[in-house]
Design a protein around this motif. Sequence first.
Motif, mmCIF file in Angstrom:
data_model
loop_
_atom_site.group_PDB
_atom_site.id
_atom_site.type_symbol
_atom_site.label_atom_id
_atom_site.label_comp_id
_atom_site.label_asym_id
_atom_site.label_seq_id
_atom_site.Cartn_x
_atom_site.Cartn_y
_atom_site.Cartn_z
ATOM 1 N N LYS A 167 3.850 -4.354 10.143
ATOM 2 C CA LYS A 167 4.207 -3.020 9.871
ATOM 3 C C LYS A 167 4.388 -2.410 11.210
ATOM 4 O O LYS A 167 3.537 -2.410 12.261
ATOM 5 N N VAL A 203 7.416 -4.172 7.658
ATOM 6 C CA VAL A 203 7.405 -2.861 6.669
ATOM 7 C C VAL A 203 7.733 -1.719 8.012
ATOM 8 O O VAL A 203 6.839 -1.698 8.941
ATOM 9 N N THR A 234 8.225 2.231 -4.350
ATOM 10 C CA THR A 234 7.604 3.194 -4.676
ATOM 11 C C THR A 234 6.298 2.428 -5.142
ATOM 12 O O THR A 234 6.007 1.517 -5.497
ATOM 13 N N LEU A 235 5.303 3.592 -5.193
ATOM 14 C CA LEU A 235 3.913 3.039 -5.460
ATOM 15 C C LEU A 235 3.961 2.254 -6.851
ATOM 16 O O LEU A 235 3.414 1.327 -7.169
ATOM 17 N N GLU A 280 8.833 2.643 2.192
ATOM 18 C CA GLU A 280 8.456 3.322 0.956
ATOM 19 C C GLU A 280 9.623 4.247 0.542
ATOM 20 O O GLU A 280 10.662 4.645 1.500
ATOM 21 N N PHE A 316 2.744 5.849 -1.736
ATOM 22 C CA PHE A 316 1.539 5.521 -1.057
ATOM 23 C C PHE A 316 1.279 6.471 -0.005
ATOM 24 O O PHE A 316 -0.010 6.398 0.229
ATOM 25 N N ASN A 362 2.605 3.525 5.328
ATOM 26 C CA ASN A 362 3.093 2.275 5.166
ATOM 27 C C ASN A 362 1.959 1.234 5.703
ATOM 28 O O ASN A 362 2.089 0.044 5.585
ATOM 29 N N LEU A 369 0.917 0.348 2.223
ATOM 30 C CA LEU A 369 2.211 -0.324 1.783
ATOM 31 C C LEU A 369 2.193 -1.753 2.202
ATOM 32 O O LEU A 369 2.552 -2.820 1.293
ATOM 33 N N ARG A 394 -0.089 -4.285 0.596
ATOM 34 C CA ARG A 394 0.397 -4.747 -0.731
ATOM 35 C C ARG A 394 1.309 -5.462 -0.741
ATOM 36 O O ARG A 394 1.413 -6.305 -1.527
#
Length: 368
Positions: free
Chosen positions: A16, A54, A111-112, A142, A153, A156, A159, A162
Amino acid sequence: MPTSSPAPSPQRLIVKIGSALLVDPSGGVRREWLAGIAADIAARVAQGQQVAVVSSGAIALGARRLGLPKGGRASLEDAQAAAATGQIALSQVWAEVLGAHGLTAAQMLLTLDDLEDRRRYLNAAATLDRLLSLGVVPVINENDSVATAEIRFGDNDRLAARVGQAAGADQVVLLSDVEGLYDADPNTHPAARLIERVETIDATILSFAGAGSGSGMGSGGMRSKLQAAQIATAAGIALVIASGKRDNPLRDPGGTLFLPQRGASPRKAWLAGRLTVRGKVAIDAGALKALRAGSSLLAAGATSVEGRFARGDVVDIVSSDRPVARGLSEYDSDDAARILGTKTDAQAEILGYAPRSALVHRNYLVLL
């Protein structure tokens, strides 16, 4: 806390990258730094690793192009417009810097809801797995151009955790504008100590989190990073918080290593990592003891129901107002409320149909 030993080399890695690293204060891409990251990724791929990124930065890039105030975050509409504009530039620059090393980039916008809904989560997981197995580098962000507060979220970091779950990753590295987790704010406490290794994320570790991002450009902070660490480690994934404020930061990330816990099953890891639930079920001390011993949640041990949910929705199980477990409800909220505190043999008369074996079955329940 003991000093760290190097984290084992992961087979599947999620990296990330925060906005403050990718975008300069004027809103332009830090292309030279990004080229160094691409070189690091290429080196890891050459060693047989599979890497997904990410990447933040779309809103910051878009705000510059549109001339929007406050980095594009003055309103939801500005943020969505900036994201829609900046995402094109972000994808293009990633394709260019990775392509320079013979790597193919792919874009995924989530998206979430895409990772909270079980079917859509499995679809995203299948796409990630196929891309990584083909040697492609997925670049994930996202989908801020359509996400609203209810389906975001918001950062990030979580995110990335996940995505790590969905991708079956071994490790997540959060590159940011901080060196790692300190036992005090290093900006105001010069003697603050970097914590190099965390075996358990307990109340002491959580107390070290401050709010907000250091740069003011992104939306995360140490709190969101620790939440990401909880999600990742509960799924058996190591997580590293490290500074990206140097060239080629993936060569030796350093920072703080959070050791993975014993991994739950994929379904239970997905449940534990969810950021939204439909309702809550409060339980008594006897039910809590039974859950910790591996039992299902029976209606006899439930004391109250909160929220509106349907059968199959995710609910938190709480004791003394604190979530202790999470699972899929076998009943809708109305029927669950009707059988609170009752034994199984009395439930058929109350419900008008044969009761199910549990309020939340142990196969669809995870302790928090």
